[in-house]
Design a protein around this motif. Structure first.
Motif, PDB file in Angstrom:
ATOM      1  N   ARG A  44       0.843  -1.210   0.000  1.00 35.31           N
ATOM      2  CA  ARG A  44       0.000   0.000   0.000  1.00 35.31           C
ATOM      3  C   ARG A  44       0.874   1.254   0.000  1.00 35.31           C
ATOM      4  O   ARG A  44       0.603   2.207  -0.756  1.00 35.31           O
ATOM      5  N   TYR A  45       1.920   1.245   0.827  1.00 36.25           N
ATOM      6  CA  TYR A  45       2.776   2.426   0.899  1.00 36.25           C
ATOM      7  C   TYR A  45       3.569   2.610  -0.400  1.00 36.25           C
ATOM      8  O   TYR A  45       3.721   3.722  -0.908  1.00 36.25           O
ATOM      9  N   ALA A  46       4.059   1.502  -0.955  1.00 33.23           N
ATOM     10  CA  ALA A  46       4.793   1.579  -2.223  1.00 33.23           C
ATOM     11  C   ALA A  46       3.901   2.122  -3.337  1.00 33.23           C
ATOM     12  O   ALA A  46       4.332   2.937  -4.169  1.00 33.23           O
ATOM     13  N   GLU A  47       2.644   1.694  -3.356  1.00 33.07           N
ATOM     14  CA  GLU A  47       1.717   2.195  -4.376  1.00 33.07           C
ATOM     15  C   GLU A  47       1.471   3.686  -4.191  1.00 33.07           C
ATOM     16  O   GLU A  47       1.435   4.453  -5.167  1.00 33.07           O
ATOM     17  N   LEU A  48       1.322   4.126  -2.942  1.00 36.60           N
ATOM     18  CA  LEU A  48       1.104   5.542  -2.666  1.00 36.60           C
ATOM     19  C   LEU A  48       2.272   6.378  -3.196  1.00 36.60           C
ATOM     20  O   LEU A  48       2.061   7.423  -3.848  1.00 36.60           O
ATOM     21  N   LEU A  49       3.504   5.930  -2.936  1.00 32.87           N
ATOM     22  CA  LEU A  49       4.672   6.668  -3.411  1.00 32.87           C
ATOM     23  C   LEU A  49       4.702   6.728  -4.934  1.00 32.87           C
ATOM     24  O   LEU A  49       5.059   7.759  -5.529  1.00 32.87           O
ATOM     25  N   ARG A  50       4.344   5.630  -5.582  1.00 32.98           N
ATOM     26  CA  ARG A  50       4.311   5.609  -7.060  1.00 32.98           C
ATOM     27  C   ARG A  50       3.295   6.609  -7.594  1.00 32.98           C
ATOM     28  O   ARG A  50       3.562   7.333  -8.565  1.00 32.98           O
ATOM     29  N   LYS A  51       2.106   6.666  -6.954  1.00 33.80           N
ATOM     30  CA  LYS A  51       1.062   7.580  -7.407  1.00 33.80           C
ATOM     31  C   LYS A  51       1.475   9.034  -7.183  1.00 33.80           C
ATOM     32  O   LYS A  51       1.216   9.906  -8.017  1.00 33.80           O
ATOM     33  N   ILE A  52       2.115   9.317  -6.040  1.00 34.02           N
ATOM     34  CA  ILE A  52       2.593  10.673  -5.787  1.00 34.02           C
ATOM     35  C   ILE A  52       3.597  11.075  -6.855  1.00 34.02           C
ATOM     36  O   ILE A  52       3.527  12.163  -7.428  1.00 34.02           O
ATOM     37  N   GLU A  63      12.696  12.411   0.867  1.00 29.79           N
ATOM     38  CA  GLU A  63      13.182  12.051   2.201  1.00 29.79           C
ATOM     39  C   GLU A  63      12.277  12.615   3.286  1.00 29.79           C
ATOM     40  O   GLU A  63      11.991  11.946   4.280  1.00 29.79           O
ATOM     41  N   LEU A  64      11.794  13.854   3.091  1.00 26.93           N
ATOM     42  CA  LEU A  64      10.879  14.441   4.063  1.00 26.93           C
ATOM     43  C   LEU A  64       9.565  13.668   4.109  1.00 26.93           C
ATOM     44  O   LEU A  64       8.993  13.458   5.181  1.00 26.93           O
ATOM     45  N   VAL A  65       9.087  13.245   2.942  1.00 26.45           N
ATOM     46  CA  VAL A  65       7.857  12.459   2.890  1.00 26.45           C
ATOM     47  C   VAL A  65       8.040  11.136   3.633  1.00 26.45           C
ATOM     48  O   VAL A  65       7.177  10.714   4.416  1.00 26.45           O
ATOM     49  N   MET A  70       7.262   7.576   8.412  1.00 28.98           N
ATOM     50  CA  MET A  70       7.843   6.769   9.490  1.00 28.98           C
ATOM     51  C   MET A  70       7.387   7.294  10.853  1.00 28.98           C
ATOM     52  O   MET A  70       7.016   6.535  11.748  1.00 28.98           O
ATOM     53  N   ASP A  71       7.417   8.616  10.991  1.00 27.24           N
ATOM     54  CA  ASP A  71       7.013   9.232  12.251  1.00 27.24           C
ATOM     55  C   ASP A  71       5.545   8.946  12.552  1.00 27.24           C
ATOM     56  O   ASP A  71       5.177   8.608  13.676  1.00 27.24           O
ATOM     57  N   ALA A  72       4.703   9.066  11.526  1.00 26.27           N
ATOM     58  CA  ALA A  72       3.274   8.817  11.717  1.00 26.27           C
ATOM     59  C   ALA A  72       3.006   7.362  12.082  1.00 26.27           C
ATOM     60  O   ALA A  72       2.138   7.064  12.910  1.00 26.27           O
ATOM     61  N   ALA A  73       3.762   6.448  11.476  1.00 28.74           N
ATOM     62  CA  ALA A  73       3.560   5.016  11.759  1.00 28.74           C
ATOM     63  C   ALA A  73       3.797   4.709  13.231  1.00 28.74           C
ATOM     64  O   ALA A  73       3.001   4.014  13.875  1.00 28.74           O
ATOM     65  N   VAL A  74       4.885   5.257  13.781  1.00 28.46           N
ATOM     66  CA  VAL A  74       5.199   4.978  15.188  1.00 28.46           C
ATOM     67  C   VAL A  74       4.252   5.742  16.113  1.00 28.46           C
ATOM     68  O   VAL A  74       3.807   5.220  17.144  1.00 28.46           O
ATOM     69  N   ILE A 324      13.860   0.238  23.922  1.00 28.28           N
ATOM     70  CA  ILE A 324      15.131  -0.040  23.256  1.00 28.28           C
ATOM     71  C   ILE A 324      15.204   0.848  22.013  1.00 28.28           C
ATOM     72  O   ILE A 324      14.176   1.283  21.494  1.00 28.28           O
ATOM     73  N   THR A 325      16.416   1.125  21.563  1.00 28.74           N
ATOM     74  CA  THR A 325      16.615   1.928  20.357  1.00 28.74           C
ATOM     75  C   THR A 325      17.249   1.040  19.301  1.00 28.74           C
ATOM     76  O   THR A 325      18.345   0.527  19.491  1.00 28.74           O
ATOM     77  N   VAL A 326      16.532   0.846  18.203  1.00 28.56           N
ATOM     78  CA  VAL A 326      16.959  -0.064  17.143  1.00 28.56           C
ATOM     79  C   VAL A 326      17.357   0.758  15.917  1.00 28.56           C
ATOM     80  O   VAL A 326      16.548   1.537  15.392  1.00 28.56           O
ATOM     81  N   GLU A 327      18.593   0.604  15.474  1.00 27.42           N
ATOM     82  CA  GLU A 327      19.052   1.338  14.299  1.00 27.42           C
ATOM     83  C   GLU A 327      18.377   0.811  13.037  1.00 27.42           C
ATOM     84  O   GLU A 327      18.145  -0.391  12.890  1.00 27.42           O
ATOM     85  N   LEU A 328      18.091   1.739  12.110  1.00 27.32           N
ATOM     86  CA  LEU A 328      17.462   1.390  10.840  1.00 27.32           C
ATOM     87  C   LEU A 328      18.456   1.555   9.691  1.00 27.32           C
ATOM     88  O   LEU A 328      19.478   2.238   9.835  1.00 27.32           O
ATOM     89  N   MET A 329      18.144   0.965   8.566  1.00 26.08           N
ATOM     90  CA  MET A 329      19.085   0.935   7.455  1.00 26.08           C
ATOM     91  C   MET A 329      19.368   2.320   6.867  1.00 26.08           C
ATOM     92  O   MET A 329      20.390   2.531   6.218  1.00 26.08           O
ATOM     93  N   ASP A 330      18.465   3.295   7.092  1.00 27.76           N
ATOM     94  CA  ASP A 330      18.667   4.627   6.533  1.00 27.76           C
ATOM     95  C   ASP A 330      19.484   5.531   7.442  1.00 27.76           C
ATOM     96  O   ASP A 330      19.664   6.717   7.145  1.00 27.76           O
ATOM     97  N   GLY A 331      19.989   4.994   8.556  1.00 28.28           N
ATOM     98  CA  GLY A 331      20.764   5.792   9.492  1.00 28.28           C
ATOM     99  C   GLY A 331      19.942   6.355  10.625  1.00 28.28           C
ATOM    100  O   GLY A 331      20.489   6.950  11.559  1.00 28.28           O
ATOM    101  N   GLY A 332      18.627   6.206  10.552  1.00 28.65           N
ATOM    102  CA  GLY A 332      17.753   6.626  11.636  1.00 28.65           C
ATOM    103  C   GLY A 332      17.602   5.519  12.663  1.00 28.65           C
ATOM    104  O   GLY A 332      18.386   4.562  12.697  1.00 28.65           O
ATOM    105  N   ALA A 333      16.578   5.641  13.494  1.00 29.84           N
ATOM    106  CA  ALA A 333      16.384   4.632  14.535  1.00 29.84           C
ATOM    107  C   ALA A 333      14.933   4.607  14.985  1.00 29.84           C
ATOM    108  O   ALA A 333      14.184   5.588  14.835  1.00 29.84           O
ATOM    109  N   LEU A 334      14.553   3.485  15.535  1.00 30.28           N
ATOM    110  CA  LEU A 334      13.240   3.300  16.144  1.00 30.28           C
ATOM    111  C   LEU A 334      13.435   3.165  17.650  1.00 30.28           C
ATOM    112  O   LEU A 334      14.116   2.248  18.116  1.00 30.28           O
ATOM    113  N   HIS A 335      12.873   4.090  18.398  1.00 27.25           N
ATOM    114  CA  HIS A 335      12.902   4.037  19.857  1.00 27.25           C
ATOM    115  C   HIS A 335      11.534   3.522  20.290  1.00 27.25           C
ATOM    116  O   HIS A 335      10.529   4.217  20.138  1.00 27.25           O
TER     117      HIS A 335
END
Length: 392
Positions: A44-52, A63-65, A70-74, A324-335
C-alpha cells in the motif's frame, strides 16, 4: 592440477547463481514481510509513493515524505514513549544520551509575549559561558536576523551549528542591547551535582540517568561524606530518566542485597536484577515532581518500597515501560517500548499513575522555572526545606 570440462564449469556456475537467487529471494521475503500481515501494508505504501511520483504537479522532497510517514507510523501505536528518529535526530539522541552535544551550552525558553529566547541556564566551561552569556539574557536576533517572529523550533534551528562554527547573537540584558559572538563546540553536561547544605545534609541533584550518572552519583556521595554529610537529599525533579543500567548501579550502591529492578516481557516472564550486600545507611529523602519520569520515579519508588527514603514533592508521571533503540538501514532509529517494569513490590507505576509522594509540597510556576534553570535558592525551595525538616 585437476581440470574441469567447460560443461561442468557452466553447470557449477548455474547452480551457484541459482543458490544466490534463492538466498536473495529468501532474505527479500523476510525483509519485506512477504506472507505476513505487514506485507500488504508495504505494498500500500509503495503504491502511494508511485502515485505521488506520477501525478503530483509540484516539487517535493522524498526524504521528508518518508520521514513523515515513518514518524506517523510509530506515533499511531498510541504509545507516547515510542518514536521514530531520522538520521540527524538519532545523532543528537546519541550525544544527549552521553550527556554531550554540540552547541552553546545553554537552556532556553521562549517568551510568549515577545518571542525572544530567555536563557535559563548556562553550563560551566561552555561556549556560552566563555562568550559572557548570562542567565536572564534575551536572545532577539541571530547573525543579524530577528527571531521574534519564529516559533521555538525554528528559533532553535537558527542557533544550531556544527562544532567550530561561529554565531553572532543579539541579546537584550536588562534593557541594554548587546552583541555577543560565540563559537559552537562540544558541550559535556555533568548529570550529577553535589552540595553540602546546613546541618550536615548533602544534596545530590541527578539531572538524568544517562551515561556517567552512576559514576557521578558515587563520586558526589563519597565527596559529601568526606565533607561531613550525615544525611542526604536526592533531587530527581524534572529528571526525564535514562538507562536502566545506570539506575541499577546507583540502587546497588545504596541498597543491600535485594531486588532492585523487575522487567516484564510481553509474555509475562520476569527478569529480576538484584544488588549485592554492600550498602549505605545514611538517612535520605527523595524530591520528585510531575516531570520526574521513568528511571527517576522508579528510583524514588524503590527507595520508598524498602523504607530507605521518604519522598517529597508532587505526583510523578507514571511511566511503566522501558524502551530499546533499534538502528534502521537509513541511518535513523526506532525508539520503541519493548517491556514493562514493576517495582520490587510488583507495583506498576503506569497502572498506579505514578508516585504520590509521602509529603505533597507545591512550588509556584515562577519557582518551578527557577528550579529548571538551576537558579532557585535553597531557602526559597519549599520542597527542599520540607526534606531538610524531615532529616532533622
Amino acid at each position: 592440477m585437476k581440470k574441469y570440462s567447460l560443461k561442468t564449469v557452466i553447470v557449477l556456475m548455474l547452480l551457484a547463481s541459482a543458490l544466490i537467487c534463492i538466498l536473495m529471494g529468501f532474505f527479500l521475503w523476510r525483509w519485506t514481510g512477504l506472507g505476513t500481515k505487514n506485507f500488504h501494508e508495504v505494498l500500500r505504501y509503495a503504491e502511494l509513493l508511485r502515485k505521488i511520483d506520477r501525478y503530483y504537479v509540484g516539487d517535493y522532497d522524498p526524504e521528508l515524505v518518508a520521514d513523515a510517514a515513518m514518524d506517523a507510523a510509530v506515533s499511531n501505536l498510541g504509545d507516547r514513549w515510542s518514536y521514530y528518529l531520522n538520521r540527524e535526530a538519532y545523532a543528537q539522541y546519541i550525544n544527549s544520551s552521553n550527556n554531550e552535544y554540540v552547541g552553546l551550552g545553554i537552556v532556553i525558553e521562549q517568551e510568549p509575549e515577545s518571542g525572544a529566547l530567555r536563557i535559563l541556564r548556562v553550563y560551566a566551561d561552555s561556549p556560552a559561558m566563555q562568550a559572557g552569556l548570562q542567565i536572564g539574557d534575551l536572545i532577539t536576533a541571530v547573525d543579524g536576523e530577528s527571531i521574534l517572529e519564529l516559533d521555538l523550533t525554528q528559533a532553535k534551528a537558527k542557533i544550531a551549528r556544527p562544532a567550530g562554527q561561529a554565531i553572532a547573537l543579539t541579546v537584550d540584558r536588562n534593557g541594554e542591547t548587546l552583541g555577543v559572538d560565540a563559537v559552537c563546540d562540544h558541550v559535556f553536561v555533568s548529570p550529577v551535582e553535589g552540595e553540602l547544605l546546613t546541618d550536615g545534609v548533602g544534596l545530590i541533584t541527578i539531572m538524568n540517568f544517562d551515561k556517567g550518572s552512576s559514576e557521578g552519583f558515587q563520586t558526589q556521595y563519597e565527596a559529601l561524606l568526606e565533607q561531613g554529610a550525615k544525611a542526604f537529599v536526592f533531587d530527581v525533579r524534572s529528571n526525564p530518566g535514562g538507562y536502566v543500567s545506570e539506575l541499577c548501579n546507583i540502587l546497588d550502591y545504596l541498597l543491600g542485597s535485594c531486588e532492585i529492578f523487575v522487567s516484564v516481557a510481553p509474555d509475562g516472564e520476569e527478569t529480576v536484577t538484584t544488588s549485592d550486600e554492600a550498602m549505605q545507611d545514611d538517612p535520605a529523602v527523595v524530591l520528585v515532581n510531575g516531570d520526574s519520569y521513568s528511571a527517576a520515579e522508579y528510583f524514588a519508588a524503590v527507595l520508598s518500597d524498602y523504607g530507605y527514603a521518604r519522598t517529597v514533592g508532587t505526583h510523578t508521571t507514571g511511566k511503566g515501560r522501558s524502551q530499546i533503540t533499534v538502528e534502521l538501514m537509513d541511518g535513523g532509529a526506532l525508539h520503541i517500548s519493548s517491556a514493562e517494569y514493576v517495582t520490587p513490590n510488583r507495583v506498576s507505576l503506569y497502572d498506579q499513575g505514578g508516585i504520590a509522594p509521602d509529603y505533597t509540597v507545591e512550588l509556584s510556576e515562577e519557582k518551578q522555572s527557577l528550579l529548571l534553570s538551576g537558579a532557585l535558592a535553597p531557602e526559597q525551595d519549599e520542597q527542599l526545606q520540607k526534606a531538610l525538616a524531615l532529616l532533622k
